[in-house]
Design an enzyme around this catalytic site. Structure first.
Site, PDB file in Angstrom:
ATOM      1  N   LYS A   1      15.150   2.531  32.348  1.00 26.76           N
ATOM      2  CA  LYS A   1      15.975   3.752  32.291  1.00 26.76           C
ATOM      3  C   LYS A   1      17.222   3.533  33.143  1.00 26.76           C
ATOM      4  O   LYS A   1      17.108   3.126  34.289  1.00 26.76           O
ATOM      5  CB  LYS A   1      15.143   4.932  32.825  1.00 26.76           C
ATOM      6  CG  LYS A   1      15.844   6.268  32.731  1.00 26.76           C
ATOM      7  CD  LYS A   1      14.899   7.422  32.965  1.00 26.76           C
ATOM      8  CE  LYS A   1      14.789   7.792  34.420  1.00 26.76           C
ATOM      9  NZ  LYS A   1      13.987   9.000  34.642  1.00 26.76           N
TER      10      LYS A   1
ATOM     11  N   ASP B   1       9.709   5.008  33.961  1.00 23.02           N
ATOM     12  CA  ASP B   1      10.807   4.453  34.763  1.00 23.02           C
ATOM     13  C   ASP B   1      10.232   3.546  35.850  1.00 23.02           C
ATOM     14  O   ASP B   1       9.012   3.508  36.064  1.00 23.02           O
ATOM     15  CB  ASP B   1      11.694   5.560  35.369  1.00 23.02           C
ATOM     16  CG  ASP B   1      10.891   6.564  36.181  1.00 23.02           C
ATOM     17  OD1 ASP B   1       9.848   6.181  36.744  1.00 23.02           O
ATOM     18  OD2 ASP B   1      11.301   7.735  36.240  1.00 23.02           O
TER      19      ASP B   1
ATOM     20  N   ARG C   1      20.787   5.140  34.746  1.00 25.48           N
ATOM     21  CA  ARG C   1      21.516   6.378  35.014  1.00 25.48           C
ATOM     22  C   ARG C   1      22.990   6.151  34.724  1.00 25.48           C
ATOM     23  O   ARG C   1      23.597   5.230  35.259  1.00 25.48           O
ATOM     24  CB  ARG C   1      21.303   6.788  36.484  1.00 25.48           C
ATOM     25  CG  ARG C   1      21.923   8.114  36.843  1.00 25.48           C
ATOM     26  CD  ARG C   1      21.304   8.717  38.092  1.00 25.48           C
ATOM     27  NE  ARG C   1      19.924   9.177  37.892  1.00 25.48           N
ATOM     28  CZ  ARG C   1      19.583  10.287  37.262  1.00 25.48           C
ATOM     29  NH1 ARG C   1      20.509  11.072  36.750  1.00 25.48           N
ATOM     30  NH2 ARG C   1      18.317  10.614  37.134  1.00 25.48           N
TER      31      ARG C   1
ATOM     32  N   GLU D   1       8.196  42.825  47.399  1.00 27.52           N
ATOM     33  CA  GLU D   1       7.541  42.200  48.545  1.00 27.52           C
ATOM     34  C   GLU D   1       6.047  42.207  48.274  1.00 27.52           C
ATOM     35  O   GLU D   1       5.536  43.065  47.541  1.00 27.52           O
ATOM     36  CB  GLU D   1       7.866  42.975  49.831  1.00 27.52           C
ATOM     37  CG  GLU D   1       9.303  42.790  50.270  1.00 27.52           C
ATOM     38  CD  GLU D   1       9.633  43.570  51.547  1.00 27.52           C
ATOM     39  OE1 GLU D   1       8.762  44.317  52.034  1.00 27.52           O
ATOM     40  OE2 GLU D   1      10.767  43.423  52.027  1.00 27.52           O
TER      41      GLU D   1
ATOM     42  N   ASP E   1       2.814   9.504  33.962  1.00 29.12           N
ATOM     43  CA  ASP E   1       3.741   9.938  35.016  1.00 29.12           C
ATOM     44  C   ASP E   1       2.999  10.933  35.898  1.00 29.12           C
ATOM     45  O   ASP E   1       1.980  11.493  35.479  1.00 29.12           O
ATOM     46  CB  ASP E   1       4.987  10.590  34.396  1.00 29.12           C
ATOM     47  CG  ASP E   1       6.223  10.413  35.282  1.00 29.12           C
ATOM     48  OD1 ASP E   1       6.060  10.105  36.475  1.00 29.12           O
ATOM     49  OD2 ASP E   1       7.343  10.586  34.769  1.00 29.12           O
TER      50      ASP E   1
ATOM     51  N   HIS F   1       3.823  13.772  44.944  1.00 30.47           N
ATOM     52  CA  HIS F   1       4.832  12.907  44.313  1.00 30.47           C
ATOM     53  C   HIS F   1       5.004  11.614  45.111  1.00 30.47           C
ATOM     54  O   HIS F   1       5.190  10.538  44.536  1.00 30.47           O
ATOM     55  CB  HIS F   1       6.148  13.663  44.191  1.00 30.47           C
ATOM     56  CG  HIS F   1       7.235  12.844  43.591  1.00 30.47           C
ATOM     57  ND1 HIS F   1       7.149  12.338  42.308  1.00 30.47           N
ATOM     58  CD2 HIS F   1       8.422  12.412  44.091  1.00 30.47           C
ATOM     59  CE1 HIS F   1       8.240  11.643  42.045  1.00 30.47           C
ATOM     60  NE2 HIS F   1       9.022  11.673  43.112  1.00 30.47           N
TER      61      HIS F   1
ATOM     62  N   ARG G   1       9.680  16.461  45.359  1.00 34.56           N
ATOM     63  CA  ARG G   1      10.702  15.463  45.033  1.00 34.56           C
ATOM     64  C   ARG G   1      11.863  15.481  46.026  1.00 34.56           C
ATOM     65  O   ARG G   1      12.672  14.578  46.045  1.00 34.56           O
ATOM     66  CB  ARG G   1      11.212  15.674  43.601  1.00 34.56           C
ATOM     67  CG  ARG G   1      10.204  15.189  42.579  1.00 34.56           C
ATOM     68  CD  ARG G   1      10.629  15.529  41.176  1.00 34.56           C
ATOM     69  NE  ARG G   1      10.565  16.961  40.919  1.00 34.56           N
ATOM     70  CZ  ARG G   1      10.896  17.535  39.768  1.00 34.56           C
ATOM     71  NH1 ARG G   1      11.321  16.806  38.780  1.00 34.56           N
ATOM     72  NH2 ARG G   1      10.797  18.840  39.620  1.00 34.56           N
TER      73      ARG G   1
ATOM     74  N   ASP H   1       9.838  46.805  45.650  1.00 35.13           N
ATOM     75  CA  ASP H   1      10.936  45.841  45.848  1.00 35.13           C
ATOM     76  C   ASP H   1      10.468  44.393  45.688  1.00 35.13           C
ATOM     77  O   ASP H   1      11.195  43.464  45.977  1.00 35.13           O
ATOM     78  CB  ASP H   1      11.578  46.036  47.222  1.00 35.13           C
ATOM     79  CG  ASP H   1      10.581  45.845  48.353  1.00 35.13           C
ATOM     80  OD1 ASP H   1       9.397  45.526  48.063  1.00 35.13           O
ATOM     81  OD2 ASP H   1      10.966  46.001  49.520  1.00 35.13           O
TER      82      ASP H   1
HETATM   83  C1  R5P Z   1      10.262  11.443  39.011  1.00 34.34           C
HETATM   84  O1  R5P Z   1      10.357  10.820  40.050  1.00 34.34           O
HETATM   85  C2  R5P Z   1       8.949  11.967  38.522  1.00 34.34           C
HETATM   86  O2  R5P Z   1       7.914  11.051  38.689  1.00 34.34           O
HETATM   87  C3  R5P Z   1       9.051  12.362  37.072  1.00 34.34           C
HETATM   88  O3  R5P Z   1       9.322  11.197  36.307  1.00 34.34           O
HETATM   89  C4  R5P Z   1      10.181  13.327  36.844  1.00 34.34           C
HETATM   90  O4  R5P Z   1      10.134  14.348  37.797  1.00 34.34           O
HETATM   91  C5  R5P Z   1      10.105  13.902  35.449  1.00 34.34           C
HETATM   92  O5  R5P Z   1      11.158  14.801  35.307  1.00 34.34           O
HETATM   93  P1  R5P Z   1      11.620  15.303  33.878  1.00 34.34           P
HETATM   94  O6  R5P Z   1      10.391  15.721  33.135  1.00 34.34           O
HETATM   95  O7  R5P Z   1      12.549  16.435  34.192  1.00 34.34           O
HETATM   96  O8  R5P Z   1      12.301  14.157  33.201  1.00 34.34           O
END
Ligand code: R5P
Length: 322
Positions: free
Chosen positions: A195, A172, A197, A42, A221, A133, A99, A40
């Protein structure tokens, strides 16, 4: 490195190659364990050697499949605690759910805190992580957290790749601190992708604050998940006249269309660390830098009760500032 009498390193099934590489650097065998799934699904786990009184490290990034890997880590810790290990360090090179670290609207969980609680309650006495993060996630644990930075490992590779008079670019505004830390150590200029939104799940990039024309661009990043942010940034950098674009990130989560996006983007190289395995689908231009030597040194120091932050001597303050 000294072979501590009571030192044992184990691996879950998330990334056994990294655990083997760590052990190879330390000159110790990987601890024996049997892990299987019941029909299953587990988990059935048994540590195959004596760990009573030992200083034990379990290597398990909580990368996809996140819940399988997380529960396996919890089960492993529970097993070691019941087997009377003296210290249990959860070595989590990539910490999933990082995150989700705040309640930024009503009626949502803080899953990073929930995961920290689970790991602590399972019986971990310490956590060893890389590039969380947000550094404040350390405070979600009421046990010691040693927080390492992949930056020195990745920067060494960037130098080897021969980026010419590079400018470091953050995809960003949120990534500015990390990009600044790279820029400072490489004595390079900094630029930031603007960037915007436009809806819950759509962003547009139209501009870069800073000069990239005629320059090699190193985009940095902490993680690449769907690769939307970083590939948009690579594209705008090229549109603004960048010579070559190098993509650099610690954690290559690479979900959804990430691999295709990275293959289609105008970057020369996708440089990732191996906090997460990239055995299956991976970008064609992937270059990996291993964090195994860094983790091996950190484990050795923790075992000897020596300073871990001194691994980053010189860059330590910048790292802590991030
Ligand atoms: C955001 O705060 C992180 O530092 C990355 O920039 C983000 O998680 C990247 O996500 P994705 O690859 O989905 O654009």
């Amino acid at each position: 490195m000294r072979r501590g009498k009571g030192l044992r390193v184990f691996s879950g099934r998330a990334h056994p190659q990294l655990a083997r590489d760590i052990c190879a650097h330390m000159g110790i065998p990987l601890g024996e364990v049997t892990i299987e799934d019941f029909p299953d699904r587990e988990i059935n786990l048994k540590v195959e050697c004596d760990v009573r009184g030992a200083d034990v490290f379990v290597v398990q990034p909580t990368c996809p499949p996140v819940h399988d890997n997380l529960f396996e880590l919890l089960s492993f810790i529970d097993c070691l605690r019941r087997a009377s290990a003296e210290n249990i360090t959860a070595v989590i090179p990539y910490f999933g759910y990082a995150r989700k670290d705040r309640k930024d609207e009503g009626r949502v969980p803080i899953n990073a805190k929930l995961v920290a609680n689970l790991i602590t309650v399972a019986g971990a006495t310490r956590v060893l992580a890389i590039d969380l993060h947000a550094a404040q996630i350390q405070g979600f644990f009421d046990i010691p957290v040693d927080h390492l930075f992949a930056r020195p490992v990745l920067m060494e590779k960037v130098r080897e790749l021969g980026a010419d008079n590079p400018v470091i670019v953050s995809p960003d505004v949120g990534g500015t601190k990390l990009a600044r830390a790279y820029a400072k150590e490489l004595k390079a200029e900094l630029a930031i992708v603007d960037k915007r939104r436009i809806s819950g799940d759509r962003t547009v990039v139209e501009n870069i604050v800073g000069q990239v024309e005629g320059r090699d661009v190193v985009l940095v990043d902490d993680m690449i998940s769907t690769a939307g942010s970083i590939t948009d940034a690579a594209r705008i950098a090229k549109e603004k006249g960048a010579k070559k674009v190098y993509i650099v990130a610690t954690h290559g989560v690479l979900c959804g269309n990430a691999v295709q996006r990275l293959d289609d983007c105008p970057a020369e190289v996708i440089l990732l660390s191996d906090t997460i395995p990239h055995d299956d689908a991976k970008p064609v231009r992937l270059v990996e830098a291993s964090v195994a030597p860094l983790l091996a040194r950190a484990i050795d120091r923790i075992h000897r009760s020596e300073s871990v932050s001194s691994l980053f001597e010189g860059g330590a303050r910048d790292a802590a500032d991030r």
